[in-house]
Design a protein around this motif. Structure first.
Motif, PDB file in Angstrom:
ATOM      1  N   LEU A   1     -32.495 -49.036   0.322  1.00 48.43           N
ATOM      2  CA  LEU A   1     -31.361 -49.588  -0.421  1.00 48.43           C
ATOM      3  C   LEU A   1     -30.176 -48.630  -0.464  1.00 48.43           C
ATOM      4  O   LEU A   1     -29.101 -49.011  -0.933  1.00 48.43           O
ATOM      5  N   ASN A   2     -30.379 -47.416   0.018  1.00 49.82           N
ATOM      6  CA  ASN A   2     -29.306 -46.416   0.015  1.00 49.82           C
ATOM      7  C   ASN A   2     -28.445 -46.605   1.266  1.00 49.82           C
ATOM      8  O   ASN A   2     -28.634 -45.933   2.280  1.00 49.82           O
ATOM      9  N   GLN A   3     -27.504 -47.523   1.191  1.00 49.31           N
ATOM     10  CA  GLN A   3     -26.712 -47.863   2.360  1.00 49.31           C
ATOM     11  C   GLN A   3     -25.858 -46.706   2.837  1.00 49.31           C
ATOM     12  O   GLN A   3     -25.634 -46.548   4.042  1.00 49.31           O
ATOM     13  N   ARG A   4     -25.369 -45.895   1.915  1.00 56.81           N
ATOM     14  CA  ARG A   4     -24.556 -44.739   2.321  1.00 56.81           C
ATOM     15  C   ARG A   4     -25.354 -43.784   3.198  1.00 56.81           C
ATOM     16  O   ARG A   4     -24.837 -43.256   4.188  1.00 56.81           O
ATOM     17  N   SER A   5     -26.614 -43.566   2.838  1.00 57.99           N
ATOM     18  CA  SER A   5     -27.447 -42.666   3.625  1.00 57.99           C
ATOM     19  C   SER A   5     -27.767 -43.267   4.984  1.00 57.99           C
ATOM     20  O   SER A   5     -27.734 -42.571   6.008  1.00 57.99           O
ATOM     21  N   SER A   6     -28.071 -44.551   5.028  1.00 59.77           N
ATOM     22  CA  SER A   6     -28.347 -45.214   6.303  1.00 59.77           C
ATOM     23  C   SER A   6     -27.126 -45.169   7.215  1.00 59.77           C
ATOM     24  O   SER A   6     -27.238 -44.901   8.420  1.00 59.77           O
ATOM     25  N   ASN A   7     -25.947 -45.436   6.644  1.00 60.74           N
ATOM     26  CA  ASN A   7     -24.714 -45.373   7.436  1.00 60.74           C
ATOM     27  C   ASN A   7     -24.473 -43.974   7.983  1.00 60.74           C
ATOM     28  O   ASN A   7     -24.066 -43.805   9.138  1.00 60.74           O
ATOM     29  N   ALA A   8     -24.731 -42.966   7.146  1.00 59.68           N
ATOM     30  CA  ALA A   8     -24.536 -41.580   7.579  1.00 59.68           C
ATOM     31  C   ALA A   8     -25.479 -41.236   8.721  1.00 59.68           C
ATOM     32  O   ALA A   8     -25.081 -40.593   9.701  1.00 59.68           O
ATOM     33  N   ALA A   9     -26.740 -41.661   8.621  1.00 58.36           N
ATOM     34  CA  ALA A   9     -27.708 -41.370   9.676  1.00 58.36           C
ATOM     35  C   ALA A   9     -27.252 -41.949  11.011  1.00 58.36           C
ATOM     36  O   ALA A   9     -27.271 -41.262  12.048  1.00 58.36           O
ATOM     37  N   GLU A  10     -26.820 -43.196  11.003  1.00 61.64           N
ATOM     38  CA  GLU A  10     -26.398 -43.827  12.251  1.00 61.64           C
ATOM     39  C   GLU A  10     -25.119 -43.204  12.784  1.00 61.64           C
ATOM     40  O   GLU A  10     -24.956 -43.044  13.997  1.00 61.64           O
TER      41      GLU A  10
ATOM     42  N   TRP B   1     -36.635 -45.315   8.236  1.00 57.37           N
ATOM     43  CA  TRP B   1     -36.872 -44.184   9.134  1.00 57.37           C
ATOM     44  C   TRP B   1     -35.837 -44.185  10.265  1.00 57.37           C
ATOM     45  O   TRP B   1     -35.550 -45.227  10.864  1.00 57.37           O
ATOM     46  N   PHE B   2     -35.319 -42.985  10.557  1.00 55.03           N
ATOM     47  CA  PHE B   2     -34.394 -42.771  11.664  1.00 55.03           C
ATOM     48  C   PHE B   2     -34.831 -41.505  12.402  1.00 55.03           C
ATOM     49  O   PHE B   2     -35.504 -40.639  11.838  1.00 55.03           O
TER      50      PHE B   2
ATOM     51  N   LEU C   1     -24.312 -40.135  12.545  1.00 51.81           N
ATOM     52  CA  LEU C   1     -24.670 -38.821  13.080  1.00 51.81           C
ATOM     53  C   LEU C   1     -25.537 -38.899  14.331  1.00 51.81           C
ATOM     54  O   LEU C   1     -25.916 -37.869  14.882  1.00 51.81           O
ATOM     55  N   GLY C   2     -25.869 -40.100  14.780  1.00 46.95           N
ATOM     56  CA  GLY C   2     -26.607 -40.243  16.026  1.00 46.95           C
ATOM     57  C   GLY C   2     -28.077 -40.562  15.880  1.00 46.95           C
ATOM     58  O   GLY C   2     -28.786 -40.669  16.888  1.00 46.95           O
ATOM     59  N   PHE C   3     -28.558 -40.715  14.651  1.00 48.33           N
ATOM     60  CA  PHE C   3     -29.963 -41.088  14.452  1.00 48.33           C
ATOM     61  C   PHE C   3     -30.162 -42.565  14.774  1.00 48.33           C
ATOM     62  O   PHE C   3     -29.295 -43.397  14.501  1.00 48.33           O
ATOM     63  N   GLN C   4     -31.317 -42.881  15.340  1.00 48.52           N
ATOM     64  CA  GLN C   4     -31.663 -44.249  15.699  1.00 48.52           C
ATOM     65  C   GLN C   4     -32.610 -44.834  14.644  1.00 48.52           C
ATOM     66  O   GLN C   4     -33.614 -44.212  14.280  1.00 48.52           O
ATOM     67  N   TYR C   5     -32.281 -46.025  14.156  1.00 51.10           N
ATOM     68  CA  TYR C   5     -33.142 -46.691  13.179  1.00 51.10           C
ATOM     69  C   TYR C   5     -34.442 -47.121  13.846  1.00 51.10           C
ATOM     70  O   TYR C   5     -34.442 -47.698  14.931  1.00 51.10           O
ATOM     71  N   GLU C   6     -35.565 -46.843  13.187  1.00 51.55           N
ATOM     72  CA  GLU C   6     -36.875 -47.148  13.759  1.00 51.55           C
ATOM     73  C   GLU C   6     -37.649 -48.205  12.978  1.00 51.55           C
ATOM     74  O   GLU C   6     -38.566 -48.823  13.522  1.00 51.55           O
ATOM     75  N   GLY C   7     -37.314 -48.403  11.723  1.00 51.47           N
ATOM     76  CA  GLY C   7     -38.042 -49.382  10.928  1.00 51.47           C
ATOM     77  C   GLY C   7     -38.116 -48.963   9.477  1.00 51.47           C
ATOM     78  O   GLY C   7     -37.622 -47.902   9.088  1.00 51.47           O
TER      79      GLY C   7
ATOM     80  N   GLN D   1      -9.324 -37.334  11.240  1.00 47.09           N
ATOM     81  CA  GLN D   1      -9.894 -37.506  12.566  1.00 47.09           C
ATOM     82  C   GLN D   1      -9.081 -38.489  13.399  1.00 47.09           C
ATOM     83  O   GLN D   1      -8.479 -39.418  12.860  1.00 47.09           O
ATOM     84  N   ILE D   2      -9.057 -38.259  14.704  1.00 41.04           N
ATOM     85  CA  ILE D   2      -8.394 -39.170  15.630  1.00 41.04           C
ATOM     86  C   ILE D   2      -9.409 -40.098  16.271  1.00 41.04           C
ATOM     87  O   ILE D   2      -9.251 -41.312  16.289  1.00 41.04           O
ATOM     88  N   ARG D   3     -10.499 -39.534  16.789  1.00 45.08           N
ATOM     89  CA  ARG D   3     -11.607 -40.317  17.351  1.00 45.08           C
ATOM     90  C   ARG D   3     -12.786 -40.281  16.395  1.00 45.08           C
ATOM     91  O   ARG D   3     -13.132 -39.219  15.853  1.00 45.08           O
ATOM     92  N   ARG D   4     -13.424 -41.423  16.170  1.00 44.58           N
ATOM     93  CA  ARG D   4     -14.572 -41.488  15.310  1.00 44.58           C
ATOM     94  C   ARG D   4     -15.807 -40.892  15.988  1.00 44.58           C
ATOM     95  O   ARG D   4     -15.970 -41.035  17.196  1.00 44.58           O
ATOM     96  N   LEU D   5     -16.658 -40.257  15.223  1.00 47.73           N
ATOM     97  CA  LEU D   5     -17.890 -39.702  15.779  1.00 47.73           C
ATOM     98  C   LEU D   5     -18.810 -40.806  16.257  1.00 47.73           C
ATOM     99  O   LEU D   5     -19.377 -40.726  17.342  1.00 47.73           O
ATOM    100  N   GLN D   6     -18.952 -41.844  15.476  1.00 52.08           N
ATOM    101  CA  GLN D   6     -19.908 -42.900  15.816  1.00 52.08           C
ATOM    102  C   GLN D   6     -19.515 -43.624  17.088  1.00 52.08           C
ATOM    103  O   GLN D   6     -20.362 -44.001  17.887  1.00 52.08           O
TER     104      GLN D   6
END
Length: 229
Positions: A160-169, A194-195, A171-177, A224-229
């Motif tokens: 339910l922590n959407q901010r944390s999930s958004n941050a993980a993605e 899990w990411f 930063l390059g983490f892949q959602y696994e389930g 920032q000019i270019r987004r990391l994601q």
């Protein structure tokens, strides 16, 4: 036993496998911040003041600890952090001001499998969504993959922590389930998302970080000019 008699598929071989080292309380220095071992005498009061800028203890809502009623209570917690080795906590220090603005940790360390997790990411309001916050994660990832040579770097959070999930993605983490009913904390259920980032993905993730952190990716106001994601 002759395994050729079984028509089973096995995982890819990992030649000359050796366990990886445990992480250590090293100092990791970037262009805007430094990660260093927790020192309650130097860090605790500044942390408590920085965290107090978040109204109503909001930033502790999905954490296993906190909020803390006063500086003394937080000092006791920071002393516990300093003693722990798993999680191994790092202070995030702003090189410009010299102030510690947050913490993050390497936890659930499995050197025998070359798996480790980033956790206890506790960034003060001034650190959140900043260049320093991104560089802090990059420094820790670089330590895990380039120095310790781990194969898998994990991120887990309350689903339910959407901010944390958004941050993980971002930063390059892949959602696994999501692991359902994985934990009870603060008297409530937690389904855990899990990411991960794998070593074979690190080259591209690292290049993206380096491009994003480059000075020419920021305008005169520091945006920032270019987004990391």
């Amino acid at each position: 036993m002759n395994t050729q008699t079984f028509s089973l598929t096995l995982g890819a071989p990992v030649p000359d496998w050796q366990a990886r080292p445990h992480p250590a309380g090293v100092v990791l220095t970037g262009n805007a911040c430094r990660l260093e071992p927790v020192d309650p005498a130097r860090h605790s009061d500044a942390w408590f003041e920085a965290y107090s800028e978040a109204p109503g203890g909001r930033d502790w809502l999905y954490m296993l600890v906190g909020p803390f009623p006063d500086a003394q209570a937080y000092r006791a917690y920071s002393e516990r952090m300093a003693r722990e080795t798993d999680p191994l906590h790092f202070a995030v220090v702003d090189l410009g001001t010299g102030l510690p603005l947050g913490t993050l940790a390497l936890m659930r360390q499995q050197p025998q499998h070359s798996v480790i997790e980033v956790g206890f990411v506790t960034f003060s309001p001034v650190l959140q969504r900043s260049r320093i916050a991104t560089e802090a994660h990059f420094l820790l990832m670089s330590y895990v993959f380039d120095q310790l040579n781990y194969r898998r770097f994990e991120w887990k959070c309350d689903s339910l922590n959407q901010r944390s999930s958004n941050a993980a993605e971002r930063l390059g983490f892949q959602y696994e389930g999501t692991f359902r009913q994985a934990m009870v904390y603060k008297g409530r259920n937690r389904d855990t998302a899990w990411f991960s980032i794998l070593d074979k993905e690190w080259r591209l993730v690292k290049a993206a970080f380096q491009q994003w952190l480059a000075p020419d990716n920021f305008d005169a106001t520091g945006q920032q000019i270019r987004r990391l994601q």
